[in-house]
Motif scaffolding. Sequence first.
Motif, PDB file in Angstrom:
ATOM      1  N   GLY A 145      62.984-140.630  27.325  1.00  0.00           N
ATOM      2  CA  GLY A 145      64.134-141.471  27.634  1.00  0.00           C
ATOM      3  C   GLY A 145      64.247-141.925  29.069  1.00  0.00           C
ATOM      4  N   LEU A 146      65.364-141.590  29.694  1.00  0.00           N
ATOM      5  CA  LEU A 146      65.654-142.042  31.048  1.00  0.00           C
ATOM      6  C   LEU A 146      64.710-141.436  32.084  1.00  0.00           C
ATOM      7  N   THR A 147      64.023-140.357  31.720  1.00  0.00           N
ATOM      8  CA  THR A 147      63.054-139.751  32.641  1.00  0.00           C
ATOM      9  C   THR A 147      61.617-139.996  32.196  1.00  0.00           C
ATOM     10  N   ALA A 148      61.411-140.937  31.288  1.00  0.00           N
ATOM     11  CA  ALA A 148      60.080-141.149  30.712  1.00  0.00           C
ATOM     12  C   ALA A 148      59.047-141.566  31.745  1.00  0.00           C
ATOM     13  N   LEU A 149      59.470-142.212  32.807  1.00  0.00           N
ATOM     14  CA  LEU A 149      58.524-142.687  33.826  1.00  0.00           C
ATOM     15  C   LEU A 149      58.525-141.810  35.069  1.00  0.00           C
ATOM     16  N   ASN A 150      59.009-140.591  34.930  1.00  0.00           N
ATOM     17  CA  ASN A 150      59.026-139.677  36.081  1.00  0.00           C
ATOM     18  C   ASN A 150      57.633-139.422  36.649  1.00  0.00           C
ATOM     19  N   PHE A 151      56.622-139.525  35.798  1.00  0.00           N
ATOM     20  CA  PHE A 151      55.268-139.256  36.293  1.00  0.00           C
ATOM     21  C   PHE A 151      54.803-140.327  37.283  1.00  0.00           C
TER      22      PHE A 151
ATOM     23  N   PHE B 202      70.762-139.532  26.359  1.00  0.00           N
ATOM     24  CA  PHE B 202      70.973-139.226  27.769  1.00  0.00           C
ATOM     25  C   PHE B 202      70.266-137.964  28.268  1.00  0.00           C
ATOM     26  N   THR B 203      69.694-137.165  27.390  1.00  0.00           N
ATOM     27  CA  THR B 203      69.063-135.935  27.868  1.00  0.00           C
ATOM     28  C   THR B 203      67.824-136.238  28.717  1.00  0.00           C
ATOM     29  N   PRO B 204      67.628-135.484  29.792  1.00  0.00           N
ATOM     30  CA  PRO B 204      66.412-135.653  30.591  1.00  0.00           C
ATOM     31  C   PRO B 204      65.227-134.853  30.049  1.00  0.00           C
ATOM     32  N   GLY B 205      65.475-133.973  29.090  1.00  0.00           N
ATOM     33  CA  GLY B 205      64.414-133.128  28.553  1.00  0.00           C
ATOM     34  C   GLY B 205      64.444-133.095  27.042  1.00  0.00           C
ATOM     35  N   MET B 206      63.274-133.121  26.417  1.00  0.00           N
ATOM     36  CA  MET B 206      63.212-133.222  24.961  1.00  0.00           C
ATOM     37  C   MET B 206      61.911-132.610  24.472  1.00  0.00           C
ATOM     38  N   GLY B 207      61.971-131.939  23.328  1.00  0.00           N
ATOM     39  CA  GLY B 207      60.771-131.446  22.672  1.00  0.00           C
ATOM     40  C   GLY B 207      60.653-132.093  21.307  1.00  0.00           C
ATOM     41  N   PRO B 208      59.449-132.195  20.744  1.00  0.00           N
ATOM     42  CA  PRO B 208      59.304-132.844  19.440  1.00  0.00           C
ATOM     43  C   PRO B 208      60.113-132.171  18.342  1.00  0.00           C
ATOM     44  N   HIS B 209      60.345-130.852  18.470  1.00  0.00           N
ATOM     45  CA  HIS B 209      61.125-130.145  17.457  1.00  0.00           C
ATOM     46  C   HIS B 209      62.610-130.503  17.511  1.00  0.00           C
ATOM     47  N   TYR B 210      63.092-131.037  18.636  1.00  0.00           N
ATOM     48  CA  TYR B 210      64.493-131.454  18.717  1.00  0.00           C
ATOM     49  C   TYR B 210      64.803-132.587  17.732  1.00  0.00           C
ATOM     50  N   LEU B 211      63.790-133.340  17.366  1.00  0.00           N
ATOM     51  CA  LEU B 211      63.991-134.498  16.494  1.00  0.00           C
ATOM     52  C   LEU B 211      64.536-134.105  15.128  1.00  0.00           C
ATOM     53  N   THR B 212      64.471-132.829  14.783  1.00  0.00           N
ATOM     54  CA  THR B 212      65.006-132.375  13.492  1.00  0.00           C
ATOM     55  C   THR B 212      66.529-132.234  13.509  1.00  0.00           C
ATOM     56  N   TRP B 213      67.137-132.129  14.676  1.00  0.00           N
ATOM     57  CA  TRP B 213      68.568-131.854  14.755  1.00  0.00           C
ATOM     58  C   TRP B 213      69.391-132.859  13.964  1.00  0.00           C
ATOM     59  N   ILE B 214      68.966-134.082  13.951  1.00  0.00           N
ATOM     60  CA  ILE B 214      69.776-135.175  13.423  1.00  0.00           C
ATOM     61  C   ILE B 214      69.541-135.442  11.941  1.00  0.00           C
ATOM     62  N   LEU B 215      68.482-134.861  11.388  1.00  0.00           N
ATOM     63  CA  LEU B 215      68.010-135.285  10.075  1.00  0.00           C
ATOM     64  C   LEU B 215      69.044-135.110   8.966  1.00  0.00           C
ATOM     65  N   ALA B 216      69.582-133.905   8.813  1.00  0.00           N
ATOM     66  CA  ALA B 216      70.481-133.629   7.683  1.00  0.00           C
ATOM     67  C   ALA B 216      71.748-134.476   7.761  1.00  0.00           C
ATOM     68  N   ALA B 217      72.381-134.524   8.946  1.00  0.00           N
ATOM     69  CA  ALA B 217      73.599-135.316   9.099  1.00  0.00           C
ATOM     70  C   ALA B 217      73.324-136.796   8.867  1.00  0.00           C
ATOM     71  N   ALA B 218      72.180-137.274   9.338  1.00  0.00           N
ATOM     72  CA  ALA B 218      71.854-138.692   9.173  1.00  0.00           C
ATOM     73  C   ALA B 218      71.607-139.039   7.706  1.00  0.00           C
ATOM     74  N   ILE B 219      70.948-138.156   6.967  1.00  0.00           N
ATOM     75  CA  ILE B 219      70.695-138.408   5.549  1.00  0.00           C
ATOM     76  C   ILE B 219      72.011-138.507   4.777  1.00  0.00           C
ATOM     77  N   LEU B 220      73.016-137.742   5.198  1.00  0.00           N
ATOM     78  CA  LEU B 220      74.309-137.766   4.512  1.00  0.00           C
ATOM     79  C   LEU B 220      75.197-138.924   4.956  1.00  0.00           C
ATOM     80  N   TRP B 221      75.239-139.212   6.259  1.00  0.00           N
ATOM     81  CA  TRP B 221      76.266-140.120   6.771  1.00  0.00           C
ATOM     82  C   TRP B 221      75.760-141.414   7.384  1.00  0.00           C
ATOM     83  N   ASP B 222      74.462-141.621   7.441  1.00  0.00           N
ATOM     84  CA  ASP B 222      73.929-142.903   7.919  1.00  0.00           C
ATOM     85  C   ASP B 222      72.526-143.085   7.354  1.00  0.00           C
ATOM     86  N   PHE B 223      72.451-143.099   6.045  1.00  0.00           N
ATOM     87  CA  PHE B 223      71.170-143.034   5.359  1.00  0.00           C
ATOM     88  C   PHE B 223      70.290-144.245   5.659  1.00  0.00           C
ATOM     89  N   SER B 224      70.894-145.436   5.758  1.00  0.00           N
ATOM     90  CA  SER B 224      70.099-146.638   5.970  1.00  0.00           C
ATOM     91  C   SER B 224      69.338-146.576   7.293  1.00  0.00           C
TER      92      SER B 224
END
Length: 399
Positions: free
Chosen positions: A241-247, A296-318
């Motif tokens: 995200g916002l820190t993607a070009l820190n390198f 907005f987070t400056p740090g992220m791991g690939p496993h964080y991407l699971t946090w949203i899955l269940a809620a999104a399938i129920l309340w914003d499926f499209s």
Amino acid sequence: MVARFALVRSTTGRYLLALLVLSLTVRLVPAYFVHGSFDVGSWELVIRKIRMGQNPYLTGKLNWPPLWPLLLVVTLWMEDTYGLPRDFSVKLIPCVADTAIAIVLFVWLLRACGSPVAAFRRSLWYALNPVAIAACSLQGQFESLPCLFSLLAILEIHRNRTGWSAVLSALWLGLGGMAKTWPIFLFPALVRDIRSWWLRGLYVLLAVTPAALSVYLLYLAAPDAITRHVLNYRSNTGHWGLTALNFCLSKGTAQIWSRVVLWILYAALPAVYAVTWRRGSPGQMSLLAILTFFVFTPGMGPHYLTWILAAAILWDFSRARFYIFLASICLGIMYVYSPFNGEYFDYVRRVHTAYFWSTYLSLTFVRTSSMLFLPIWIYCTWWWVSMLRDLFRSSSPTA
């Protein structure tokens, strides 16, 4: 005997059983044959410390409240009792918890739509989800635990926002906080529809106390380790995200920018709760809160991407469907073709070369992650803006 198998004989029971078998199979089979990423080795080290009677937080591999290390004790028992491979046994509980999420989704969708076929089809978006499967079966992460408890907390407050349901929701959220602290930050989305102020206070107390008390007790046992590895823990910054070009920046400038972005996150989350107060359902608001973190987070791991899955399938499926597709493609590229294959492509081996360890968090790792994660972050940003717009267009604050 007939009554005992009545559920299985019914159409609903057959779909439920099929979902259970399918979910477990697609998780446990790769979990057994694939060693996993760097994280699996971390859990093996923690178990060795537990066997030696030492404080596992001294390893520096544990950065959260103690639910996961407590469950690793259960893992150790299963290892010894059934002779399971260690790299498989540490994934068992996360895989079972991930399967439980698919089952919970099926049960909830069955109540909502009344059709076992429709509930089964929608639940498959989680049961066969490559992002969720990769997190628990390949990476060996335990994100399914906080995700499961958070989902149960949200659904319970959806079912009834008073009395015992509110208390049970708080207890579920407290268990989520015992695994990782991020579920605790969902409580504003869940308490806002509770009319009684004393019940709101009780909700917050029940949700926050388990994690706070357990970390305090851990601190008393090992203050230096808990301060360094738990209280001061932050995700690795610089490839999201916002820190993607820190390198591209100097080390000092990148560190300053990461701290600035962290404070932007601290301001953004309460701001989103404030401007959307009383708009949307608790599930929608929880989904929006997770998206706020993603944006907005400056740090992220690939496993964080699971946090949203269940809620999104129920309340914003499209929008969830494209997110699942995009995240699966990006993670697939990461696992197979990324140049830091010591961390991902080489995860099949049970005995690793020095290259496996030397490539973890290398500059190539950061650059590759930044580019692979960027499309997901852009989509999440658009999703976040779209949800804010939809909430303001479709509803107005309620008393």
